[in-house]
Design a protein around this motif. Structure first.
Motif, mmCIF file in Angstrom:
data_model
loop_
_atom_site.group_PDB
_atom_site.id
_atom_site.type_symbol
_atom_site.label_atom_id
_atom_site.label_comp_id
_atom_site.label_asym_id
_atom_site.label_seq_id
_atom_site.Cartn_x
_atom_site.Cartn_y
_atom_site.Cartn_z
ATOM 1 N N ALA A 39 40.619 21.041 0.781
ATOM 2 C CA ALA A 39 41.950 21.289 0.653
ATOM 3 C C ALA A 39 42.368 22.238 -0.224
ATOM 4 O O ALA A 39 41.667 22.463 -1.440
ATOM 5 C CB ALA A 39 42.515 19.927 0.663
ATOM 6 N N PRO A 40 43.474 22.910 0.117
ATOM 7 C CA PRO A 40 44.039 23.943 -0.825
ATOM 8 C C PRO A 40 44.247 23.200 -2.238
ATOM 9 O O PRO A 40 45.038 22.039 -2.253
ATOM 10 C CB PRO A 40 45.272 24.030 -0.140
ATOM 11 C CG PRO A 40 45.108 23.909 1.235
ATOM 12 C CD PRO A 40 44.415 22.948 1.381
ATOM 13 N N GLY A 41 43.821 23.795 -3.209
ATOM 14 C CA GLY A 41 43.752 23.366 -4.548
ATOM 15 C C GLY A 41 43.117 22.151 -4.860
ATOM 16 O O GLY A 41 43.322 21.808 -6.053
ATOM 17 N N LYS A 42 42.041 21.773 -4.252
ATOM 18 C CA LYS A 42 41.112 20.697 -4.307
ATOM 19 C C LYS A 42 39.671 21.262 -4.162
ATOM 20 O O LYS A 42 39.395 22.269 -3.669
ATOM 21 C CB LYS A 42 41.360 19.555 -3.340
ATOM 22 C CG LYS A 42 42.789 18.896 -3.529
ATOM 23 C CD LYS A 42 42.833 17.828 -2.611
ATOM 24 C CE LYS A 42 44.328 17.111 -2.958
ATOM 25 N NZ LYS A 42 44.360 15.952 -2.142
ATOM 26 N N GLY A 43 38.815 20.299 -4.715
ATOM 27 C CA GLY A 43 37.362 20.583 -4.785
ATOM 28 C C GLY A 43 36.845 20.234 -3.552
ATOM 29 O O GLY A 43 37.608 19.684 -2.514
ATOM 30 N N ARG A 44 35.627 20.728 -3.159
ATOM 31 C CA ARG A 44 34.932 20.498 -2.036
ATOM 32 C C ARG A 44 34.444 18.746 -2.110
ATOM 33 O O ARG A 44 33.889 18.337 -3.102
ATOM 34 C CB ARG A 44 33.712 21.288 -1.756
ATOM 35 C CG ARG A 44 32.959 21.136 -0.471
ATOM 36 C CD ARG A 44 32.060 22.465 -0.309
ATOM 37 N NE ARG A 44 32.830 23.661 -0.572
ATOM 38 C CZ ARG A 44 31.995 24.781 -0.213
ATOM 39 N NH1 ARG A 44 30.924 24.939 0.206
ATOM 40 N NH2 ARG A 44 32.868 25.898 -0.224
ATOM 41 N N ASP A 61 34.552 7.134 3.056
ATOM 42 C CA ASP A 61 35.361 6.227 3.411
ATOM 43 C C ASP A 61 36.830 6.538 4.035
ATOM 44 O O ASP A 61 37.217 5.731 4.948
ATOM 45 C CB ASP A 61 35.951 5.395 2.002
ATOM 46 C CG ASP A 61 34.748 4.546 1.451
ATOM 47 O OD1 ASP A 61 34.808 4.195 0.466
ATOM 48 O OD2 ASP A 61 33.586 4.199 2.132
ATOM 49 N N PHE A 62 37.174 7.555 3.596
ATOM 50 C CA PHE A 62 38.537 8.212 4.205
ATOM 51 C C PHE A 62 38.480 8.679 5.810
ATOM 52 O O PHE A 62 39.447 8.673 6.291
ATOM 53 C CB PHE A 62 39.176 9.111 3.328
ATOM 54 C CG PHE A 62 38.336 10.481 3.191
ATOM 55 C CD1 PHE A 62 37.721 10.496 2.042
ATOM 56 C CD2 PHE A 62 38.184 11.311 3.964
ATOM 57 C CE1 PHE A 62 36.951 11.535 1.647
ATOM 58 C CE2 PHE A 62 37.521 12.354 3.964
ATOM 59 C CZ PHE A 62 36.909 12.663 2.640
ATOM 60 N N VAL A 63 37.237 8.569 6.242
ATOM 61 C CA VAL A 63 37.147 8.885 7.675
ATOM 62 C C VAL A 63 36.492 7.944 8.728
ATOM 63 O O VAL A 63 36.459 8.147 9.922
ATOM 64 C CB VAL A 63 36.460 10.333 7.849
ATOM 65 C CG1 VAL A 63 37.211 11.410 7.179
ATOM 66 C CG2 VAL A 63 35.046 10.183 7.715
ATOM 67 N N PRO A 87 48.058 14.501 8.226
ATOM 68 C CA PRO A 87 48.167 15.753 7.666
ATOM 69 C C PRO A 87 47.136 15.808 6.409
ATOM 70 O O PRO A 87 46.714 17.054 6.119
ATOM 71 C CB PRO A 87 49.640 15.413 7.110
ATOM 72 C CG PRO A 87 50.245 14.945 8.192
ATOM 73 C CD PRO A 87 49.205 13.709 8.426
ATOM 74 N N GLU A 88 46.731 14.896 5.654
ATOM 75 C CA GLU A 88 45.762 15.032 4.706
ATOM 76 C C GLU A 88 44.664 15.402 5.013
ATOM 77 O O GLU A 88 43.569 15.621 4.175
ATOM 78 C CB GLU A 88 45.922 13.671 3.960
ATOM 79 C CG GLU A 88 45.493 12.455 4.547
ATOM 80 C CD GLU A 88 46.874 11.568 5.103
ATOM 81 O OE1 GLU A 88 47.942 12.293 5.519
ATOM 82 O OE2 GLU A 88 47.022 10.383 4.861
ATOM 83 N N LEU A 120 39.092 26.314 9.591
ATOM 84 C CA LEU A 120 40.117 25.854 9.207
ATOM 85 C C LEU A 120 40.813 24.673 10.109
ATOM 86 O O LEU A 120 40.908 25.185 11.321
ATOM 87 C CB LEU A 120 41.289 26.717 9.005
ATOM 88 C CG LEU A 120 42.700 26.432 8.481
ATOM 89 C CD1 LEU A 120 42.649 25.787 7.284
ATOM 90 C CD2 LEU A 120 43.453 27.696 8.400
ATOM 91 N N VAL A 121 41.033 23.697 9.691
ATOM 92 C CA VAL A 121 41.683 22.674 10.357
ATOM 93 C C VAL A 121 43.253 22.370 9.759
ATOM 94 O O VAL A 121 43.189 22.140 8.619
ATOM 95 C CB VAL A 121 41.023 21.364 10.457
ATOM 96 C CG1 VAL A 121 41.685 20.241 11.259
ATOM 97 C CG2 VAL A 121 39.628 21.318 11.256
ATOM 98 N N THR A 122 44.149 22.558 10.493
ATOM 99 C CA THR A 122 45.280 22.118 9.918
ATOM 100 C C THR A 122 46.177 21.083 10.834
ATOM 101 O O THR A 122 46.324 21.326 11.993
ATOM 102 C CB THR A 122 46.243 23.632 10.157
ATOM 103 O OG1 THR A 122 45.530 24.598 9.356
ATOM 104 C CG2 THR A 122 47.538 23.248 9.317
ATOM 105 N N VAL A 123 46.716 20.112 10.213
ATOM 106 C CA VAL A 123 47.205 18.934 10.924
ATOM 107 C C VAL A 123 48.582 18.836 10.485
ATOM 108 O O VAL A 123 49.145 18.718 9.224
ATOM 109 C CB VAL A 123 46.476 17.748 10.607
ATOM 110 C CG1 VAL A 123 47.167 16.473 11.509
ATOM 111 C CG2 VAL A 123 45.008 17.694 10.839
ATOM 112 N N SER A 124 49.599 19.068 11.279
ATOM 113 C CA SER A 124 51.087 19.061 10.904
ATOM 114 C C SER A 124 51.427 17.725 11.125
ATOM 115 O O SER A 124 51.194 16.872 12.151
ATOM 116 C CB SER A 124 51.762 20.276 11.902
ATOM 117 O OG SER A 124 51.663 19.658 13.237
ATOM 118 N N SER A 125 52.561 17.515 10.445
ATOM 119 C CA SER A 125 53.310 16.067 10.620
ATOM 120 C C SER A 125 54.398 15.970 11.701
ATOM 121 O O SER A 125 54.649 16.982 12.221
ATOM 122 C CB SER A 125 53.674 15.503 9.294
ATOM 123 O OG SER A 125 54.675 16.767 8.719
#
Length: 125
Positions: A39-44, A61-63, A87-88, A120-125
């Motif tokens: 994610a932008p600004g985060k690690g892989r 766990d988060f998926v 969105p996350e 790129l995967v973009t999820v809008s709220s």
């Protein structure tokens, strides 16, 4: 070995999206395959992985319960079905593979030898 990922795009929260990744070149050397994301600004971070022959699968766990990883019988394609997107989940998703006869921890990116460019995967709220 080259990995080519595809299937990313813009979706709304709650939607589904399917990613695919195909290996080419010396595919006989490919063993286990996985998906990571950044994610932008985060690690892989690790998302999911599947062993050679699709015997076992592993998930962050988060998926769990939302994403499903699968692999074709020839072992050159790996898929990531993503449901109930949030969105996350927005990130660049990378497929990766490791070589046969090498050590492997599914969640450790340093143990993958081949990487795709990402989609790129973009999820809008």
């Amino acid at each position: 070995v080259q990995l080519q990922a595809s299937g990313g795009g813009l979706v709304q929260a709650g939607d589904s999206l399917s990613l695919s990744c195909e290996a080419s070149g010396r595919t006989g050397s490919v063993a286990n395959m996985g998906w990571f994301r950044q994610a932008p600004g985060k690690g892989r971070e690790f998302v999911a992985a599947v062993t050679y022959g699709a015997i076992s699968t592993y998930y962050a766990d988060f998926v769990k319960g939302r994403f499903t990883i699968s692999r074709d019988n020839a072992g050159v394609k790996v898929y990531l079905q993503m449901n109930s997107l949030k969105p996350e989940d927005t990130a660049v998703y990378y497929c990766a593979a490791n070589r046969k006869f090498s050590s492997w921890l599914p969640e450790d990116p340093t143990q993958y030898h081949y990487w795709g460019r990402g989609t790129l995967v973009t999820v809008s709220s």
